[in-house]
Design an enzyme around this catalytic site. Structure first.
Site, short mmCIF file in Angstrom:
data_model
loop_
_atom_site.label_atom_id
_atom_site.label_comp_id
_atom_site.label_asym_id
_atom_site.label_seq_id
_atom_site.Cartn_x
_atom_site.Cartn_y
_atom_site.Cartn_z
N ASP A 84 -6.05 8.97 9.12
CA ASP A 84 -7.14 8.47 8.29
C ASP A 84 -6.81 7.11 7.70
O ASP A 84 -7.66 6.21 7.65
CB ASP A 84 -7.44 9.45 7.16
CG ASP A 84 -8.28 10.62 7.62
OD1 ASP A 84 -9.04 10.47 8.59
OD2 ASP A 84 -8.18 11.70 7.02
N TRP A 85 -5.58 6.95 7.22
CA TRP A 85 -5.20 5.67 6.61
C TRP A 85 -5.20 4.56 7.64
O TRP A 85 -5.64 3.44 7.36
CB TRP A 85 -3.83 5.81 5.94
CG TRP A 85 -3.87 6.75 4.78
CD1 TRP A 85 -3.48 8.06 4.77
CD2 TRP A 85 -4.41 6.49 3.48
NE1 TRP A 85 -3.73 8.62 3.53
CE2 TRP A 85 -4.29 7.68 2.73
CE3 TRP A 85 -4.97 5.38 2.88
CZ2 TRP A 85 -4.72 7.77 1.40
CZ3 TRP A 85 -5.39 5.47 1.56
CH2 TRP A 85 -5.26 6.66 0.83
#
Length: 464
Positions: free
Chosen positions: A176-177
């Site tokens: 996600d990051w």
């Protein structure tokens, strides 16, 4: 006060969960006016109802989700039902006065809303639209679902962990990051392109590709040498010593990475030049790499006599790269980070109080600023303000939308309590409970952290 970096840029943020909000929060922290769009029919469930402060959902759990407050700082919040033609019409009016539309739905969703890029660019030709998804908007897998494990499985998980552990995730949603950061960077590039050419564009960012771009050396090693990387734990393909070493206190570790002969000599000197450091098996970089099991055991014999911060200071003064392995509590209390202003206390309302929040963009600019952090919005908090100020809608028009459930301030469905069962998690050793955390944070930051204590009720006159 310095001018905000992205001052004057307006972003319509349709993103939910983690990857998308991570990217748009970077833009918000840098000064963009980010308007998060939800609906009372479909709130940002993955973050609004997880990790409640003090593990209590309260009367409005949808406004207490800890993950939501972490990922949506500095944004404005409105509700708008995009399955309703009136909601779609309002959104199109917002597009006319915006610069960027961000979304992380599955590829077919925006078209189902009637709001795909082909439609948006007819409304505002220079609009920039960024779509963040697991597999991307083209290719045979475009409609497949992807959360973090699916993204990290694109090469990263296979080289993470120890040789006998099998594939391992990173623990904090690295996929996600990586996707969120890539989306934010792409928006900045598109804004620069529009500044030069006057043209907008659609940006298609795939999470699996974002992950692969972070392991380029592993892919290159196969293309150049035919080698397939496998997990090697904390070790390095060529450096030794290189790893985490147990320190004096329980659950304390120090990371040490020796890249040069000079650094090796500094490590030996810091340890007091024990006789074993002069043995033939540790006489050069290759030999040390070949005898890492013995080397790590001997180094641990020294580090285990000291505190992890103490080891860091000793080794850094000897020119050896080293740093303590900090748990989340230590990160929050770390004097260096607080001195640099990485953490800011953000007021999140009387029931939550002030809590430390990190800067999403870990960079400091000498000639500009991202400004102070502002609490994440309550559900629909700025709906009326934005519809009135940006679109010039009347109070009657707004009231009509509210009566038709196009906008609102509370979800139309009952929310499950999805708080972490803290005692059970602690017993399973998934986490460690610290009952005095608010007091310790308050002491470290020099002001109260946590919910505001309610004043006792006035005493009642028994004769009344």
């Amino acid at each position: 006060m310095p001018r905000l970096l992205l001052e004057g840029v307006r972003v319509l943020d349709l993103t939910m969960a983690y990857a998308g909000p991570i990217g748009t929060r970077i833009l918000a922290d840098m000064g963009a006016e980010v308007i998060k769009v939800e609906s009372i029919q479909r709130i940002d469930m993955p973050t609004r109802v997880i990790s409640y402060p003090e593990n209590e959902p309260g009367e409005e759990p949808w406004n207490r989700g800890g993950y939501f407050h972490r990922l949506n700082v500095n944004k404005y919040g409105i509700t708008l039902d995009l399955t309703n033609p009136k909601g779609v019409e309002v959104f199109k009016r917002l597009v006319k006065v915006s610069d960027v539309v961000a979304e992380n739905y599955s590829p077919r969703t925006m078209k189902n809303f009637g709001l795909d890029y082909e439609v948006l660019k007819t409304i505002k030709p220079d609009i920039i639209m960024v779509s963040m998804s697991g597999f991307g908007h083209t290719g045979p897998l475009r409609d497949y679902a992807a959360y973090v494990p699916v993204m990290e499985a694109a090469g990263l998980a296979s080289i993470t962990g120890f040789p006998d552990s099998g594939p391992m995730g990173c623990g904090t949603g690295y996929g996600d990051w990586a996707l969120g950061m890539a989306g934010a960077a792409a928006v900045l590039i598109a804004l620069h392109y529009r500044y030069r050419t006057g043209k907008g564009q659609h940006i298609d960012v795939a999470g699996r590709e974002a992950i692969i771009s972070h392991i380029g050396e592993a892919v290159m090693d196969y293309t150049m040498n035919g080698r397939v990387w496998r997990p090697i734990g904390n070790r390095h393909p060529s450096m030794a010593p290189h790893g985490c070493y147990r320190c004096k206190e329980e659950e304390q570790y120090i990371t040490i990475a020796v890249a040069t002969e000079e650094q090796w000599q500094g490590l030996c000197q810091a340890m007091g030049n024990p006789a074993w450091t002069r043995e033939e098996r540790f006489s050069n970089a290759l030999s040390r790499w070949q005898h890492q099991d013995e080397l790590d055991s001997l180094i641990k014999g020294w580090t285990s006599q000291h505190d992890h911060y103490e080891v860091m200071h000793i080794l850094q003064q000897a020119g050896v790269p080293a740093g303590p392995v900090l748990n989340p509590k230590e990160v929050l209390l770390e004097p260096h980070l607080r001195d640099r202003g990485f953490w800011q206390l953000v007021e999140q309302g009387p029931e939550i109080g002030k809590r430390p929040q990190p800067m999403q963009m870990p960079a400091k600019f000498s000639q500009s600023s991202g400004g102070p952090l502002r609490a994440a919005p309550r559900l629909g908090e700025h709906t009326e303000q934005i519809l009135e100020e940006l679109l010039g809608m009347s109070r009657e028009e707004i009231t009509a939308l509210e009566e038709e459930k196009v906008i609102g301030h509370a979800p139309l469905f009952r929310l499950p309590w999805r708080g972490l069962k803290l005692s059970a998690m602690a017993e399973a050793r998934v986490m460690k409970l610290d009952p005095n955390y608010l007091e310790e944070l308050s002491s470290a930051y020099g002001e109260p952290v946590g919910p505001v204590a309610k004043a006792p009720p006035d005493s009642l006159d028994p004769d009344q």
